[in-house]
Write an enzyme that holds these catalytic residues in place. Structure first.
Site, short mmCIF file in Angstrom:
data_model
loop_
_atom_site.label_atom_id
_atom_site.label_comp_id
_atom_site.label_asym_id
_atom_site.label_seq_id
_atom_site.Cartn_x
_atom_site.Cartn_y
_atom_site.Cartn_z
N GLY A 13 0.91 -1.03 0.19
CA GLY A 13 -0.17 0.24 0.45
C GLY A 13 0.83 1.02 0.02
O GLY A 13 1.44 1.58 0.86
N ASN A 108 6.82 -5.55 5.48
CA ASN A 108 7.10 -6.66 6.09
C ASN A 108 7.73 -8.02 4.79
O ASN A 108 8.00 -8.56 4.24
CB ASN A 108 6.45 -7.77 7.15
CG ASN A 108 5.77 -7.21 7.29
OD1 ASN A 108 4.89 -7.82 6.16
ND2 ASN A 108 4.85 -7.80 8.68
N THR A 136 5.34 1.80 5.91
CA THR A 136 4.29 1.38 6.08
C THR A 136 2.63 2.41 6.79
O THR A 136 3.28 2.64 8.39
CB THR A 136 4.14 0.04 7.04
OG1 THR A 136 2.29 -0.38 7.14
CG2 THR A 136 4.76 -0.64 7.77
N ASP A 138 0.57 1.14 8.57
CA ASP A 138 0.49 0.43 9.30
C ASP A 138 1.37 0.94 11.59
O ASP A 138 1.04 -0.09 12.18
CB ASP A 138 -0.05 -1.13 9.50
CG ASP A 138 -0.71 -1.29 8.92
OD1 ASP A 138 -2.33 -0.53 8.57
OD2 ASP A 138 -0.82 -1.73 7.72
N ARG A 182 -4.67 -4.31 10.32
CA ARG A 182 -5.57 -5.37 10.09
C ARG A 182 -4.72 -6.01 11.36
O ARG A 182 -5.99 -7.06 12.46
CB ARG A 182 -4.67 -5.86 8.92
CG ARG A 182 -5.03 -8.06 9.00
CD ARG A 182 -4.70 -8.42 7.78
NE ARG A 182 -4.87 -8.17 6.23
CZ ARG A 182 -6.25 -7.50 6.08
NH1 ARG A 182 -6.77 -8.83 7.16
NH2 ARG A 182 -6.31 -7.66 4.79
N GLU A 237 -10.46 -1.59 11.53
CA GLU A 237 -11.35 -2.31 10.16
C GLU A 237 -10.78 -3.77 11.32
O GLU A 237 -11.16 -4.84 10.83
CB GLU A 237 -10.73 -2.03 9.08
CG GLU A 237 -9.01 -2.35 9.19
CD GLU A 237 -8.33 -2.01 7.68
OE1 GLU A 237 -9.25 -1.59 6.15
OE2 GLU A 237 -7.09 -2.28 7.28
N LEU A 302 -8.43 7.52 2.11
CA LEU A 302 -8.04 8.87 2.05
C LEU A 302 -7.25 8.50 3.27
O LEU A 302 -5.43 9.89 3.20
CB LEU A 302 -9.16 9.78 2.96
CG LEU A 302 -10.10 10.80 1.58
CD1 LEU A 302 -10.49 9.30 0.59
CD2 LEU A 302 -10.78 11.02 1.70
#
Lengths: 424, 424
Positions: A13, A108, A136, A138, A182, A237, A302
């Site tokens: 991403g 990763n 990332t 995340d 995630r 999410e 976004l």
């Protein structure tokens, strides 16, 4: 020894600063290895095996700087997750083009690809430097304090929740904002970083690190409504039940909502790109609590791609990480390794440190939030979280200033009965 | 004549600059009517009838300026739509507090409330100035070139689509972004305002002004995929079929998705706060076209409340509109009317003009996009739209800069059979 030939790819991403790492690498290579070649793979390893490459050697520095300030992967990205056979094809293409230094900007999975490719190179006796540049939103890479891309996404999420909280205060009700993540709740937790006082939202933070239980969630919403007359909740999410199954995945399996049970190359159910989880939670709040004006938003793409919301700290670090990868690729880590993953750390004085970790230390592993960053009550972060991460949001943060004005005494109604005495 | 007593209220959905109008009104009144009182209603007319008022008289100018730069209604807002009886109660409260000048910041419903209140005041022989300050992200007020609040929301939507388009170019597929707007497509059309070239998205724009037909939509998505290898679509939440029924409302009625058929005080089905429409369109694209990587986002409340995305043009105009309302309330329009709605217009030289329109010209009416702003093909805007509205996005816009680099020739494969001659 011939001049080095670099090849760089972007994977996974996009982020707001992934092109800073690209620019940092290209410009560092030009400075340290004049006469080097510098190739880029279009759409990551997918374009690499297809032979879809571009030559970055003559792209002017001013263009690179402008691209660096633009979000999303300028070379294109891919979700392909190469296995050993795929990695042998990558190596074949690298050898065809005489690539001596392979850089991969990604998470990763990207470091795992590098690990496989460099093992195949060693088996084939091909001298290949292979360095991973972390990226990332995340923030889930092992071995780093934080990961380039997360601070800018965190800034977006913090500004979004600061605004949504003001909106919710204007028109009170329940607001649920679903944030990407995630397995790790860092980005959802960033929703708290611009709270200015105890009454400000988000009043609830739900992260994947804590098993999600609907009854407890509804109790917490009810408690916030009782206390503040409204409730703003930030939800990852990836929240999952005690059985580890993501709530969104259960939903997709049972209703076909959110694109059915679409799975990515890693076998994970697609969580983003659907509003189903927010809608499910809003329905549960309406039905369970009878609450009025319940609204759900899913922040979606976004938060990683919005044009014009970047942390300057993040931009500088992403660029430095790209440059460091080139230095490691050229010189090794002092032991001639010339392979590894650049980590983003803070030294004892709080300054940026960019050590090289073994690829094996990062590849395919996922970091989640530390326990001391999560409140024992289950629905908030601790002050330590803000202390660790708020400085990363960068300079020039907007402020939410609430209006303080004295109340006006109510006018006694002429239609009301007159006071009848002290014991009325 | 006693010193004036102003009362100001905010109504409807908040915007990024609604507090600029508040600050502009308070500061203008202090300048023109020293010694005046200035009250604010908490949560609009709802707080007004409940007697929930604050005194803005002593709020320091620096605080007002900081609040003005903060999104969402600082006094609180309401969705109440007063009828004649409600308006008589409003008038009763105004008289109790000695209010001589009533200002309402809001959309066409707010101007209708002012109309009813001022009619009740006239019937009762109560001298009341009543001026409406325009506000809406929908840009749908009759008589204005544009409405304060829309330019900042438009800037957010334009920056969001510029980033989402880069993201989609990185990882190609179909992206559907659903934007607020029940009857007017101005905000959705703003998605186009930062497109830098012909290949940039959004490639499709669907507005409520054009009847939505699924087959034509799918054809247009397929055409964009064929041409660009990807497709970004901007869709108004209010798109409706040829029968005038919103697609989202049909969906809510048939599936219970998106909060069932929740209706607001105006009898309209709730469109925002649900991801159902985006999910429906994504499902249709997957099933109808077999497209890969179809993602939907619903922009939700971020587009009106995000902290840190404001058009400076919008901020200045919103403040000027608040100040103009005070001047009209004090002086009338030259004919002693002292009631009306401030319009935002451009004079022949392009300069800001803020005439006072009759409340009846604005109240309860909705403006939609002009035909010459909509492309005949049905799925785009015309260049005239950008010419009219892009300057309103303000200064300091971020730019999306794409990477241009020459391709690298493919290496002939040693595993390929050697060329066998000119006639191979």
């Amino acid at each position: 020894m011939p001049a080095p030939c670099f090849l760089i790819a972007q994977g996974g991403g996009p982020t707001a600063v992934i092109n800073q790492s690209l620019a940092g690498a290209v410009l560092q290579a030009r400075a340290l290895a004049p006469g080097c070649r510098f190739l880029g793979a279009r759409h990551g390893v997918k374009g690499l095996v297809a032979g879809d490459l571009v030559d970055l050697g003559d792209v002017p520095a001013a263009v690179l700087d402008a691209v660096a300030a633009t979000p999303a992967a300028a070379l294109g990205s891919t979700r392909d997750k190469p296995d050993a056979a795929y990695c042998r094809r990558i190596l074949e293409r690298l050898r065809e083009h005489g690539v001596s230094h392979f850089l991969q900007i990604g998470g990763n999975d990207s470091s795992d690809t590098l690990r496989l490719v460099s093992e195949a190179a060693a088996d084939a006796g091909h001298a290949l430097a292979a360095v991973h540049v972390p990226k990332t939103i995340d923030n889930d890479l092992v071995g780093s304090h934080h990961t380039p891309g997360w601070p800018s996404a965190a800034r977006f999420v913090a500004q979004a929740f600061a605004g949504a909280d003001l909106d919710n205060a204007s028109l009170p009700g329940v607001y649920v904002g679903v944030v990407m993540g995630r397995h790790a709740g860092f980005l959802t937790a960033a929703s708290t970083l611009l709270r200015e006082d105890e009454a400000a939202g988000p009043h609830l933070v739900c992260v994947p690190e804590r098993p999600f239980e609907m009854a407890a969630f509804l109790d917490a919403v009810a408690a916030a409504l009782a206390r503040h007359g409204r409730c703003v909740a930030a939800v990852s999410e990836g929240i999952a039940g005690a059985d580890g199954v993501p709530i969104a995945a259960s939903l997709a399996a049972s209703t076909g909502a959110g694109g059915g049970a679409e799975r990515d190359a890693h076998g994970n159910v697609q969580l983003s790109g659907s509003g189903a989880l927010a809608d499910l939670l809003c329905e549960a709040i309406k039905r369970g609590l009878g609450a009025q004006r319940v609204r759900g938003d899913t922040f979606g793409y976004l938060q990683r791609s919005f044009l014009g919301c970047v942390s300057d700290v993040d931009a500088a670090e992403a660029r430095a990480a790209g440059a460091a990868a080139v230095r490691y690729a050229l010189d090794g880590d002092g032991h001639g390794a010339r392979r590894g993953s650049v980590a983003v750390q803070r030294d004892a004085a709080g300054a940026l440190a960019l050590p090289l970790l073994p690829l094996e230390a990062v590849a395919g592993r996922t970091r989640t939030m530390d326990a001391h960053h999560l409140d024992a009550g289950g629905f908030d972060v601790t002050p330590a979280f803000a202390a660790d991460f708020r400085p990363l949001l960068g300079s020039g943060l907007p402020r939410a200033v609430r209006l303080a004005a004295p109340g006006v005494p109510r006018v006694p109604r002429v239609t009301s009965p007159p006071a009848s005495g002290a014991n009325a």
